[in-house]
Design an enzyme around this catalytic site. Sequence first.
Site, PDB file in Angstrom:
ATOM      1  N   ALA A  62       1.494   2.769   0.237  1.00 46.12           N
ATOM      2  CA  ALA A  62       2.870   3.022  -0.202  1.00 46.12           C
ATOM      3  C   ALA A  62       3.757   1.906   0.327  1.00 46.12           C
ATOM      4  CB  ALA A  62       3.337   4.374   0.330  1.00 46.12           C
ATOM      5  N   GLY A 107      -1.933   4.646   0.817  1.00 47.21           N
ATOM      6  CA  GLY A 107      -1.908   5.042  -0.590  1.00 47.21           C
ATOM      7  C   GLY A 107      -2.867   4.238  -1.454  1.00 47.21           C
ATOM      8  N   GLU A 110      -6.061   5.950  -1.040  1.00 46.67           N
ATOM      9  CA  GLU A 110      -5.935   7.245  -1.727  1.00 46.67           C
ATOM     10  C   GLU A 110      -6.071   7.074  -3.243  1.00 46.67           C
ATOM     11  OE1 GLU A 110      -2.271   7.982   0.490  1.00 46.67           O
ATOM     12  OE2 GLU A 110      -3.112   9.906   1.119  1.00 46.67           O
ATOM     13  N   GLU A 130      -1.780   5.458   8.397  1.00 43.42           N
ATOM     14  CA  GLU A 130      -0.451   6.084   8.473  1.00 43.42           C
ATOM     15  C   GLU A 130      -0.083   6.503   9.885  1.00 43.42           C
ATOM     16  OE1 GLU A 130      -2.646   6.580   6.062  1.00 43.42           O
ATOM     17  OE2 GLU A 130      -1.645   6.822   4.120  1.00 43.42           O
TER      18      GLU A 130
HETATM   19  N1  CO8 Z   1       4.526  -1.891   1.999  1.00 45.03           N
HETATM   20  C1  CO8 Z   1       5.404  -2.901   1.789  1.00 45.03           C
HETATM   21  N2  CO8 Z   1       5.115  -4.185   1.979  1.00 45.03           N
HETATM   22  C2  CO8 Z   1       3.864  -4.481   2.422  1.00 45.03           C
HETATM   23  C3  CO8 Z   1       2.915  -3.490   2.668  1.00 45.03           C
HETATM   24  C4  CO8 Z   1       3.279  -2.145   2.433  1.00 45.03           C
HETATM   25  N3  CO8 Z   1       2.405  -1.130   2.594  1.00 45.03           N
HETATM   26  N4  CO8 Z   1       1.786  -4.090   3.117  1.00 45.03           N
HETATM   27  C5  CO8 Z   1       2.035  -5.413   3.137  1.00 45.03           C
HETATM   28  N5  CO8 Z   1       3.291  -5.644   2.722  1.00 45.03           N
HETATM   29  C6  CO8 Z   1       3.951  -6.943   2.596  1.00 45.03           C
HETATM   30  C7  CO8 Z   1       4.355  -7.507   3.959  1.00 45.03           C
HETATM   31  O1  CO8 Z   1       5.575  -6.943   4.389  1.00 45.03           O
HETATM   32  C8  CO8 Z   1       4.430  -8.983   3.665  1.00 45.03           C
HETATM   33  O2  CO8 Z   1       5.651  -9.242   3.014  1.00 45.03           O
HETATM   34  P1  CO8 Z   1       6.622 -10.428   3.565  1.00 45.03           P
HETATM   35  O3  CO8 Z   1       5.825 -11.678   3.324  1.00 45.03           O
HETATM   36  O4  CO8 Z   1       7.828 -10.313   2.705  1.00 45.03           O
HETATM   37  O5  CO8 Z   1       6.844 -10.155   5.008  1.00 45.03           O
HETATM   38  C9  CO8 Z   1       3.324  -9.201   2.641  1.00 45.03           C
HETATM   39  O6  CO8 Z   1       3.050  -7.906   2.090  1.00 45.03           O
HETATM   40  C10 CO8 Z   1       2.032  -9.737   3.237  1.00 45.03           C
HETATM   41  O7  CO8 Z   1       1.647  -8.860   4.292  1.00 45.03           O
HETATM   42  P2  CO8 Z   1       1.288  -9.389   5.777  1.00 45.03           P
HETATM   43  O8  CO8 Z   1       2.053 -10.618   6.085  1.00 45.03           O
HETATM   44  O9  CO8 Z   1       1.437  -8.220   6.702  1.00 45.03           O
HETATM   45  O10 CO8 Z   1      -0.239  -9.761   5.565  1.00 45.03           O
HETATM   46  P3  CO8 Z   1      -1.379  -9.794   6.692  1.00 45.03           P
HETATM   47  O11 CO8 Z   1      -2.555 -10.428   6.047  1.00 45.03           O
HETATM   48  O12 CO8 Z   1      -0.851 -10.369   7.956  1.00 45.03           O
HETATM   49  O13 CO8 Z   1      -1.714  -8.244   6.985  1.00 45.03           O
HETATM   50  C11 CO8 Z   1      -2.194  -5.960   6.389  1.00 45.03           C
HETATM   51  C12 CO8 Z   1      -2.299  -7.451   5.994  1.00 45.03           C
HETATM   52  C13 CO8 Z   1      -3.089  -5.713   7.618  1.00 45.03           C
HETATM   53  C14 CO8 Z   1      -2.713  -5.141   5.211  1.00 45.03           C
HETATM   54  C15 CO8 Z   1      -0.723  -5.619   6.709  1.00 45.03           C
HETATM   55  O14 CO8 Z   1       0.109  -6.087   5.640  1.00 45.03           O
HETATM   56  C16 CO8 Z   1      -0.454  -4.159   6.868  1.00 45.03           C
HETATM   57  O15 CO8 Z   1      -0.789  -3.585   7.893  1.00 45.03           O
HETATM   58  N6  CO8 Z   1       0.193  -3.507   5.850  1.00 45.03           N
HETATM   59  C17 CO8 Z   1       0.561  -2.123   5.915  1.00 45.03           C
HETATM   60  C18 CO8 Z   1      -0.620  -1.240   5.674  1.00 45.03           C
HETATM   61  C19 CO8 Z   1      -0.224   0.217   5.827  1.00 45.03           C
HETATM   62  O16 CO8 Z   1       0.199   0.657   6.882  1.00 45.03           O
HETATM   63  N7  CO8 Z   1      -0.365   1.001   4.735  1.00 45.03           N
HETATM   64  C20 CO8 Z   1      -0.030   2.408   4.731  1.00 45.03           C
HETATM   65  C21 CO8 Z   1       1.385   2.604   4.216  1.00 45.03           C
HETATM   66  S1  CO8 Z   1       1.914   4.300   4.314  1.00 45.03           S
HETATM   67  C22 CO8 Z   1       1.154   5.047   2.968  1.00 45.03           C
HETATM   68  O17 CO8 Z   1       0.470   4.422   2.214  1.00 45.03           O
HETATM   69  C23 CO8 Z   1       1.320   6.522   2.704  1.00 45.03           C
HETATM   70  C24 CO8 Z   1       2.499   7.103   3.403  1.00 45.03           C
HETATM   71  C25 CO8 Z   1       2.721   8.548   3.016  1.00 45.03           C
HETATM   72  C26 CO8 Z   1       3.479   8.613   1.683  1.00 45.03           C
HETATM   73  C27 CO8 Z   1       4.023   9.969   1.415  1.00 45.03           C
HETATM   74  C28 CO8 Z   1       5.499  10.048   1.427  1.00 45.03           C
HETATM   75  C29 CO8 Z   1       6.238   9.710   0.206  1.00 45.03           C
END
Ligand code: CO8
Length: 255
Positions: A62, A107, A110, A130
């Site tokens: 998400a 997500g 999922e 999460e």
């Molecule tokens: N949401 C928004 N932006 C994201 C996300 C995300 N999930 N993941 C990555 N991005 C963006 C980063 O912010 C970054 O953008 P910017 O260059 O503008 O800063 C770009 O993508 C590249 O990401 P990274 O620089 O972080 O890339 P890395 O190679 O260093 O890292 C990772 C890759 C490990 C995948 C890292 O991006 C990360 O940890 N991302 C988040 C993963 C995560 O926590 N996902 C779970 C999200 S919560 C969810 O899915 C469900 C929540 C419940 C929903 C129910 C309620 C409505």
Amino acid sequence: MVVQVSRREEAALITLNRAQALNALSFAILDELDAAFDEVASSDARVLLITGAGDKAFCAGADIKELRNRDTLSQKRGAEKGQAVFSRLTALPMPSVAVINGYAFGGGLELAMACTFRVATANARMGLPEIKLGLIPGYGGTQRLPRLVGEARALEMIMTGRAVKSDEAERIGLINRIIDGDPIEKALIFSREFTGYSLPALGFARSAVMRALDLPVAEGVKIEADLSTLAFGMKDAEEGMAAFEDKRKPEFRDE
Ligand code: CO8
């Protein structure tokens, strides 16, 4: 449009095209996915493949930035929206394959778990992180992960947020195959192990397994009796059995 629908031979292909944010799912993208599932459902595709643009991510979950500063009721509606869209995917008339070509987190995993099958490149990483955000999964992860990998492994992944690599994912049953080379080509090869069969029969098989998963065996076999009888009533069953007797390849017509 982030969600792109295209065609690869007998397969419909949905690509999440937001590589700069690792294909993260905003609520608007969930709406686009919903519309894409409508389009695919009414097509003659025999399988749906879903993948992410770029070579880094299938989908990083998400959109975390969008989740902030929303009231509790909006969050609940958001979770219900994601759950409903992913449940539509599970119920499509054709089987689906998540082609996991990099990160599949939150997500994103999922979404992959709502598909019938999952194949992944060797460099893929899958997890429900999460808990690291102070959250828990909201798009079906707490329900679908234990059904795939069992309670203990699911609880470990959900409560530690640890991601698994493809070899571990394959070992624990989270993915069906590890693929190398062109991911879509390899997913098509995987899909051709079933796309030649009768689509209604494939649907009855999926329903029999999915509908009975939570029932006692004595109840589940009743569903199986009904659905296998429905399969018997199809022309495809007559064709399949006749072809066996004639020692020829069956020609299924999905009827
Ligand atoms: N949401 C928004 N932006 C994201 C996300 C995300 N999930 N993941 C990555 N991005 C963006 C980063 O912010 C970054 O953008 P910017 O260059 O503008 O800063 C770009 O993508 C590249 O990401 P990274 O620089 O972080 O890339 P890395 O190679 O260093 O890292 C990772 C890759 C490990 C995948 C890292 O991006 C990360 O940890 N991302 C988040 C993963 C995560 O926590 N996902 C779970 C999200 S919560 C969810 O899915 C469900 C929540 C419940 C929903 C129910 C309620 C409505």
